[in-house]
Design a protein around this motif. Sequence first.
Motif, PDB file in Angstrom:
ATOM      1  N   GLU A  16      -8.230  -3.505  -6.206  1.00  0.00           N
ATOM      2  CA  GLU A  16      -6.603  -3.342  -6.563  1.00  0.00           C
ATOM      3  C   GLU A  16      -6.263  -5.144  -7.209  1.00  0.00           C
ATOM      4  OE1 GLU A  16      -5.738  -2.436  -2.643  1.00  0.00           O
ATOM      5  OE2 GLU A  16      -4.582  -0.975  -3.079  1.00  0.00           O
ATOM      6  N   GLY A  53      -4.278  -4.788  -0.877  1.00  0.00           N
ATOM      7  CA  GLY A  53      -4.230  -5.453  -2.866  1.00  0.00           C
ATOM      8  C   GLY A  53      -5.161  -6.083  -3.382  1.00  0.00           C
ATOM      9  N   ASP A  66       2.261   0.025  -3.938  1.00  0.00           N
ATOM     10  CA  ASP A  66       2.079  -1.084  -4.952  1.00  0.00           C
ATOM     11  C   ASP A  66       2.264  -0.454  -6.169  1.00  0.00           C
ATOM     12  OD1 ASP A  66      -0.585  -1.591  -3.406  1.00  0.00           O
ATOM     13  OD2 ASP A  66      -0.979   0.756  -3.275  1.00  0.00           O
ATOM     14  N   GLU A  99      -0.073   3.690   0.474  1.00  0.00           N
ATOM     15  CA  GLU A  99      -0.751   4.753   1.870  1.00  0.00           C
ATOM     16  C   GLU A  99       0.036   4.385   3.491  1.00  0.00           C
ATOM     17  OE1 GLU A  99      -1.956   2.479   0.981  1.00  0.00           O
ATOM     18  OE2 GLU A  99      -3.472   1.514   2.651  1.00  0.00           O
ATOM     19  N   GLY A 129       0.805  -1.117   0.005  1.00  0.00           N
ATOM     20  CA  GLY A 129      -0.247   0.203  -0.385  1.00  0.00           C
ATOM     21  C   GLY A 129       1.369   1.297   0.308  1.00  0.00           C
TER      22      GLY A 129
HETATM   23 MG    MG Z   1      -3.938  -1.234  -1.097  1.00  0.00          MG
END
Ligand code: MG
Length: 439
Positions: free
Chosen positions: A280, A275, A251, A211, A209
Motif C-alpha cells: 500500500e 496503508g 483507501d 475493510e 482501510g
Molecule cells: Mg490497509
Amino acid sequence: MTTHNQFSRCVAQYDPHALPVSAAQAIVRQWATPVTAIERVALRDALDRVLAADIVSPIDVPAHDNSAMDGYAFNGAALALNGNAAAGVNAVELTIAGKALAGHPFAGRVDLTQCVRVMTGACMPADCDTVVPQELVERAADATLIRFPAHTVKAGANRRLAGEDLARGHAALRAGRVMRASDLGLLASLGIGEVNVRRRLRVAFFSTGDELRSLGEPLEPGCVYDSNRYTLFAMLRRLNVDTLDLGVVRDEPAALEAALRNAAASADVVLTSGGVSVGEADFTRQLLHTFGDVAFWSLAMRPGRPLAFGRVWSGERPGAGSPALFFGLPGNPVAVMVTFYQIVRDVLLLMAGTTPLPLPVIHATSRQAIRKRAGRTEFQRGVAERDAQGQWHVTPTGSQSSGVLSSMSEANCFLMLGHDQADIAEGERVDIMLFDGLI
Ligand code: MG
Ligand code: AMP
C-alpha cells in the motif's frame, strides 16, 4: 526548523530497507519542536501539565525555625551547664516558662534555666535551639519543672530550620516538569495559586482501510472493527495531550489527502494507521509527496516494520499552510502499540515541552526458550513476576503475531530483544520494560 533536504540526508545515512530502531528514535527526536504557547491555569488544573517557566520561591519554607516534636524547647547551652556527670547526676532541670503551639508563638524570652512547652510545628521561641521530646522527660507534679538526662538530646536537635524545605530566591520547580501531586502541594506551600503551563500538544489521528468498520456499523464479510483508534486514543490520553479523532478514511487518494490536510491544519502531530506496508505504501507515498516531506521506512523491528515519518502541510505543497509532524504507523493492532511506545511517545513528550525519562528496563530470566533472529529489535509481549527472593521472571504471552491484540492485554511488559541478540534459552537473562500502570 529542519528542512526537507536535511531530512533526506539523515535518512540516507541508513540502509533504507532496515533502519535500526535506535537510528529511527534518534532521527524522530531531531524533528521534535516543542509547543511554545503558554496558558495560565489554577493550581489544581496544573496536574499533569508541563510547567512553562521555573518557579522561584518567594518565601522560605518553613518561614521560621520550628519544632519537629511535641516536647520542650530550650537553649542547647543548658546541656553542658546543668549536666553534672562528675557527681553522677548528669540530669538537666528546667522550669517551664510558657508554651508555644503551631500558629501560637511564645512571645517571651528564656534563660538557661528555663524551657518552653512546644508542640510540633510551633515556632522556636527566641533563645531556644533544641527540643527534648516529651516522652524523654520527667515532669514535676505541679507541672512547673522538667528533668531529663543530659545525654538524651544533642544541642540543636529536633528543630527544623527556616528555609530547610525551600529557600527564598531559589528555583523550587524547573520549567519542563510534568506537574505531579507533590508539585501542587509544594506550590501551595509557597502561596502560589496559579502557574504558567505550555498549551497541550494537539494530536490528530485516523485509521485507513476499506475493510474497517466503526463501532455500531454492521460487520460485513471480510471487514474488521477499527480498534486502532481506541488504542491510540487511550495511549494519547495517558500522555495528557489533546486528541482529535478523525475517524476511518477509505483507501482513496482524495479522501486521504483531504483528511491529512485537515489534520495538519488543526494539530501539531498527525498519526495514521495502515496503508504503509509494502503493497500500500506506493499509493500513500505518491500522495504524501505532493504536500509533505515524508520518508517511508522499513524498520529493523518486530512488530512494526513499515513506518512513514516526516511532516505534512495543510496547504497544497510542502511549506504551504501549517505543518504537522506525521507518523504513518502500520495497521496491525499490536504494531501500532509497539511503534507508538518505542518511536512516537518520546517525540510527543518532547513536543509537549518536557524531557521524558525512558520507561524502566530491568533484568529477568526467561521461563521459556524464545526464538529470535539477530539483525532486528523485537518487542515481544510478556508477563513478569517477582519471586520471594526478589528475582524477576518473564513468560512470553502466547502468540506473538502482530495482529493478536489479546497478547498485549495479557502482558505487563515488553521483552526487549536487542538488535544483535539471537535465540534465548530457558533460564537466560533478558531485558524487560515494565509497563503495567506506567503507560
Ligand atoms: Mg490497509
Ligand atoms: P495495513 O497496514 O493497512 O496493510 O493493515 C495490516 C493489517 O492490520 C490488516 O489485517 C488490517 O485489516 C489490520 N488493520 C489495519 N487498520 C486497522 C484498524 N484500524 N483496526 C484493526 N485492524 C486494522
